[in-house]
Design a protein around this motif. Structure first.
Motif, PDB file in Angstrom:
ATOM      1  N   LEU A 109       0.827  -1.195   0.000  1.00  0.00           N
ATOM      2  CA  LEU A 109       0.000   0.000   0.000  1.00  0.00           C
ATOM      3  C   LEU A 109       0.865   1.249   0.000  1.00  0.00           C
ATOM      4  O   LEU A 109       0.565   2.214  -0.711  1.00  0.00           O
ATOM      5  CB  LEU A 109      -0.928   0.011   1.218  1.00  0.00           C
ATOM      6  N   LEU A 110       1.958   1.217   0.750  1.00  0.00           N
ATOM      7  CA  LEU A 110       2.862   2.371   0.776  1.00  0.00           C
ATOM      8  C   LEU A 110       3.411   2.632  -0.627  1.00  0.00           C
ATOM      9  O   LEU A 110       3.461   3.791  -1.079  1.00  0.00           O
ATOM     10  CB  LEU A 110       4.002   2.129   1.756  1.00  0.00           C
ATOM     11  N   GLY A 111       3.783   1.571  -1.325  1.00  0.00           N
ATOM     12  CA  GLY A 111       4.287   1.742  -2.686  1.00  0.00           C
ATOM     13  C   GLY A 111       3.238   2.334  -3.609  1.00  0.00           C
ATOM     14  O   GLY A 111       3.539   3.206  -4.435  1.00  0.00           O
ATOM     15  N   ASP A 112       1.992   1.865  -3.476  1.00  0.00           N
ATOM     16  CA  ASP A 112       0.911   2.398  -4.312  1.00  0.00           C
ATOM     17  C   ASP A 112       0.657   3.881  -4.002  1.00  0.00           C
ATOM     18  O   ASP A 112       0.426   4.694  -4.916  1.00  0.00           O
ATOM     19  CB  ASP A 112      -0.370   1.601  -4.089  1.00  0.00           C
ATOM     20  N   LEU A 113       0.670   4.226  -2.718  1.00  0.00           N
ATOM     21  CA  LEU A 113       0.443   5.620  -2.323  1.00  0.00           C
ATOM     22  C   LEU A 113       1.524   6.528  -2.904  1.00  0.00           C
ATOM     23  O   LEU A 113       1.233   7.600  -3.449  1.00  0.00           O
ATOM     24  CB  LEU A 113       0.424   5.738  -0.798  1.00  0.00           C
ATOM     25  N   VAL A 114       2.769   6.092  -2.781  1.00  0.00           N
ATOM     26  CA  VAL A 114       3.873   6.888  -3.315  1.00  0.00           C
ATOM     27  C   VAL A 114       3.713   7.079  -4.821  1.00  0.00           C
ATOM     28  O   VAL A 114       3.885   8.183  -5.352  1.00  0.00           O
ATOM     29  CB  VAL A 114       5.224   6.217  -2.992  1.00  0.00           C
ATOM     30  N   GLU A 115       3.369   6.005  -5.522  1.00  0.00           N
ATOM     31  CA  GLU A 115       3.207   6.084  -6.979  1.00  0.00           C
ATOM     32  C   GLU A 115       2.111   7.064  -7.371  1.00  0.00           C
ATOM     33  O   GLU A 115       2.292   7.903  -8.268  1.00  0.00           O
ATOM     34  CB  GLU A 115       2.902   4.701  -7.538  1.00  0.00           C
ATOM     35  N   GLU A 116       0.960   6.965  -6.701  1.00  0.00           N
ATOM     36  CA  GLU A 116      -0.165   7.857  -7.021  1.00  0.00           C
ATOM     37  C   GLU A 116       0.171   9.313  -6.700  1.00  0.00           C
ATOM     38  O   GLU A 116      -0.147  10.222  -7.489  1.00  0.00           O
ATOM     39  CB  GLU A 116      -1.407   7.431  -6.237  1.00  0.00           C
ATOM     40  N   LEU A 117       0.797   9.534  -5.571  1.00  0.00           N
ATOM     41  CA  LEU A 117       1.120  10.909  -5.173  1.00  0.00           C
ATOM     42  C   LEU A 117       2.185  11.512  -6.078  1.00  0.00           C
ATOM     43  O   LEU A 117       2.109  12.688  -6.448  1.00  0.00           O
ATOM     44  CB  LEU A 117       1.586  10.939  -3.714  1.00  0.00           C
ATOM     45  N   GLU A 118       3.172  10.715  -6.456  1.00  0.00           N
ATOM     46  CA  GLU A 118       4.205  11.224  -7.356  1.00  0.00           C
ATOM     47  C   GLU A 118       3.638  11.465  -8.748  1.00  0.00           C
ATOM     48  O   GLU A 118       4.055  12.426  -9.428  1.00  0.00           O
ATOM     49  CB  GLU A 118       5.385  10.260  -7.399  1.00  0.00           C
ATOM     50  N   ASP A 119       2.705  10.611  -9.188  1.00  0.00           N
ATOM     51  CA  ASP A 119       2.045  10.847 -10.469  1.00  0.00           C
ATOM     52  C   ASP A 119       1.265  12.151 -10.459  1.00  0.00           C
ATOM     53  O   ASP A 119       1.059  12.778 -11.511  1.00  0.00           O
ATOM     54  CB  ASP A 119       1.088   9.688 -10.805  1.00  0.00           C
ATOM     55  N   ASP A 121      -8.529  15.302   8.519  1.00  0.00           N
ATOM     56  CA  ASP A 121      -9.405  14.496   7.675  1.00  0.00           C
ATOM     57  C   ASP A 121      -9.202  13.032   8.007  1.00  0.00           C
ATOM     58  O   ASP A 121      -8.196  12.643   8.625  1.00  0.00           O
ATOM     59  CB  ASP A 121      -9.132  14.737   6.188  1.00  0.00           C
ATOM     60  N   TYR A 122     -10.158  12.200   7.569  1.00  0.00           N
ATOM     61  CA  TYR A 122     -10.172  10.789   7.923  1.00  0.00           C
ATOM     62  C   TYR A 122     -10.656  10.020   6.703  1.00  0.00           C
ATOM     63  O   TYR A 122     -11.830  10.103   6.330  1.00  0.00           O
ATOM     64  CB  TYR A 122     -11.135  10.593   9.106  1.00  0.00           C
ATOM     65  N   LEU A 123      -9.733   9.337   6.024  1.00  0.00           N
ATOM     66  CA  LEU A 123     -10.080   8.560   4.834  1.00  0.00           C
ATOM     67  C   LEU A 123      -9.933   7.074   5.117  1.00  0.00           C
ATOM     68  O   LEU A 123      -9.082   6.667   5.923  1.00  0.00           O
ATOM     69  CB  LEU A 123      -9.176   8.963   3.667  1.00  0.00           C
ATOM     70  N   THR A 124     -10.751   6.271   4.459  1.00  0.00           N
ATOM     71  CA  THR A 124     -10.778   4.844   4.760  1.00  0.00           C
ATOM     72  C   THR A 124     -10.170   3.999   3.649  1.00  0.00           C
ATOM     73  O   THR A 124     -10.072   4.416   2.492  1.00  0.00           O
ATOM     74  CB  THR A 124     -12.234   4.383   5.005  1.00  0.00           C
ATOM     75  N   LYS A 125      -9.740   2.810   4.030  1.00  0.00           N
ATOM     76  CA  LYS A 125      -9.245   1.805   3.091  1.00  0.00           C
ATOM     77  C   LYS A 125     -10.399   0.869   2.738  1.00  0.00           C
ATOM     78  O   LYS A 125     -11.287   0.653   3.559  1.00  0.00           O
ATOM     79  CB  LYS A 125      -8.108   0.997   3.726  1.00  0.00           C
ATOM     80  N   PRO A 126     -10.401   0.259   1.537  1.00  0.00           N
ATOM     81  CA  PRO A 126      -9.416   0.456   0.456  1.00  0.00           C
ATOM     82  C   PRO A 126      -9.445   1.887  -0.068  1.00  0.00           C
ATOM     83  O   PRO A 126     -10.478   2.546  -0.054  1.00  0.00           O
ATOM     84  CB  PRO A 126      -9.849  -0.557  -0.599  1.00  0.00           C
ATOM     85  N   ASP A 186      -9.662   5.140  -2.110  1.00  0.00           N
ATOM     86  CA  ASP A 186     -10.219   5.753  -3.317  1.00  0.00           C
ATOM     87  C   ASP A 186      -9.247   6.873  -3.687  1.00  0.00           C
ATOM     88  O   ASP A 186      -9.247   7.940  -3.067  1.00  0.00           O
ATOM     89  CB  ASP A 186     -11.621   6.299  -3.020  1.00  0.00           C
ATOM     90  N   TYR A 187      -8.411   6.630  -4.676  1.00  0.00           N
ATOM     91  CA  TYR A 187      -7.330   7.569  -4.960  1.00  0.00           C
ATOM     92  C   TYR A 187      -7.834   8.905  -5.507  1.00  0.00           C
ATOM     93  O   TYR A 187      -7.226   9.949  -5.262  1.00  0.00           O
ATOM     94  CB  TYR A 187      -6.298   6.939  -5.901  1.00  0.00           C
ATOM     95  N   ASP A 188      -8.921   8.882  -6.232  1.00  0.00           N
ATOM     96  CA  ASP A 188      -9.483  10.154  -6.692  1.00  0.00           C
ATOM     97  C   ASP A 188      -9.929  11.000  -5.496  1.00  0.00           C
ATOM     98  O   ASP A 188      -9.687  12.213  -5.452  1.00  0.00           O
ATOM     99  CB  ASP A 188     -10.675   9.907  -7.623  1.00  0.00           C
ATOM    100  N   LEU A 189     -10.593  10.348  -4.538  1.00  0.00           N
ATOM    101  CA  LEU A 189     -11.020  11.059  -3.327  1.00  0.00           C
ATOM    102  C   LEU A 189      -9.816  11.513  -2.515  1.00  0.00           C
ATOM    103  O   LEU A 189      -9.793  12.629  -1.991  1.00  0.00           O
ATOM    104  CB  LEU A 189     -11.919  10.158  -2.479  1.00  0.00           C
ATOM    105  N   LEU A 190      -8.812  10.657  -2.414  1.00  0.00           N
ATOM    106  CA  LEU A 190      -7.600  11.007  -1.674  1.00  0.00           C
ATOM    107  C   LEU A 190      -6.945  12.257  -2.249  1.00  0.00           C
ATOM    108  O   LEU A 190      -6.632  13.213  -1.520  1.00  0.00           O
ATOM    109  CB  LEU A 190      -6.617   9.838  -1.707  1.00  0.00           C
TER     110      LEU A 190
END
Length: 300
Positions: free
Chosen positions: A16-26, A104-109, A111-115
């Protein structure tokens, strides 16, 4: 191209950390990572993020403990949004997260658009606050400059052992025409400080400065001393404040030393010139009172 916005992402799940980094860097954010709260605190020693995205349940120091530590021990990060990201998604869990002080408080799984939309919203809010502060400061600049035309240049000492902390303050004061002199802490117990004529002295609090204030307190020419304003840590002990007042400190400004508060002191000092004693009798009259009133209304 990576933007200048830095996000600290704290998550113990490797994938999940890898996915978060990828989305944020994109999304063109600069990303730094940690796998728990303890690692995050190590990162914060060298990095000042614009936003913290943090899992709640982690080994070692969890998300709530990290949030509590950041809010209590890192006053420089007071304006940095702190967002929880967690699998705990019940209504009660969300309420608990809000009560802990998260922005703020976001839940898993995830939603990268919402994030990404939530992150941008929080950063936009910070930008709006910064712009509001800038406008307040511009009003104080104008009030100061109008009054400065009628009186001699304001002489300001900035006392600290760390030039990096005071350089933004010194630059802002110089910009509006103050004559700013950086002073090392050690100078407080020598004649160097007393022999120079300052209107106001801003001092970054330290144990050494606290101790050396006694040398100024012993000065026989109390009328020649500048107004002393101490720049203190947030949540400073009330008893310690009283001791500082007994040593001649007129006022204290808490970290992060908002420019608006600095300039209110400058305008107040300027308006008190010219009366009995070095700073007048302390009562605001005439143009000085009008300038101080303008300053107060601008930050109401």
């Amino acid at each position: 191209m990576v933007s200048e916005i830095t996000i600290l992402c704290v998550e113990d799940e490797e994938l999940l950390l890898g996915d978060l980094v990828e989305e944020l860097e994109d999304a063109n954010y600069n990303v730094v990572t940690a796998r728990n709260g303890n690692e995050a605190l190590q990162v914060l020693k060298t990095v000042t993020p614009d936003l913290i995205l943090c899992d709640m349940m982690m080994p070692g120091m969890d998300g709530p403990a990290l949030l509590k530590t950041v809010r209590e021990d890192y006053p420089a990060l007071n304006q940095v949004p702190f967002m929880f990201l967690t699998a705990r998604c019940s209504r009660d869990d969300m309420i608990e997260g809000k009560k802990l002080g998260s922005d703020d408080y976001l839940t898993k799984p995830v939603d990268y658009d919402l994030l990404l939309a939530t992150i941008e919203s929080r950063l936009a809010g910070v930008r709006r606050m910064a712009e509001h502060s800038r406008q307040q400061l511009a009003t104080l600049y104008k009030a100061y400059q109008d009054e400065q035309k009628k009186k001699p240049q304001m002489r300001v000492a900035v006392v600290s052992s760390n030039s990096g902390i005071v350089s933004p303050i010194s630059a802002a004061l110089s910009e509006v025409g103050c004559l700013v002199k950086p002073i090392a802490e050690e100078a407080l117990h020598t004649n160097t400080f007393q022999q120079q004529s300052f209107d106001v002295a801003f001092m970054i609090y330290s144990k050494k400065v606290h101790y050396l204030l006694q040398y100024l307190a012993r000065s026989e020419e109390s009328g020649s001393r500048p107004r002393i304003v101490m720049l203190i840590p947030s949540k400073f002990n009330k008893n310690a404040r009283q001791v500082l007042e007994d040593l001649g400190v007129e006022a204290c400004i808490e970290y992060p030393f908002r420019p608006v508060e600095i300039f209110k002191v400058i305008i107040d000092t300027l308006s008190r010139r010219g009366g009995p004693g070095r700073y007048g009798a302390g009562k605001q009259t005439g143009a000085g009172e009008a300038v101080k009133g303008k300053a107060e209304s601008s930050v109401a």
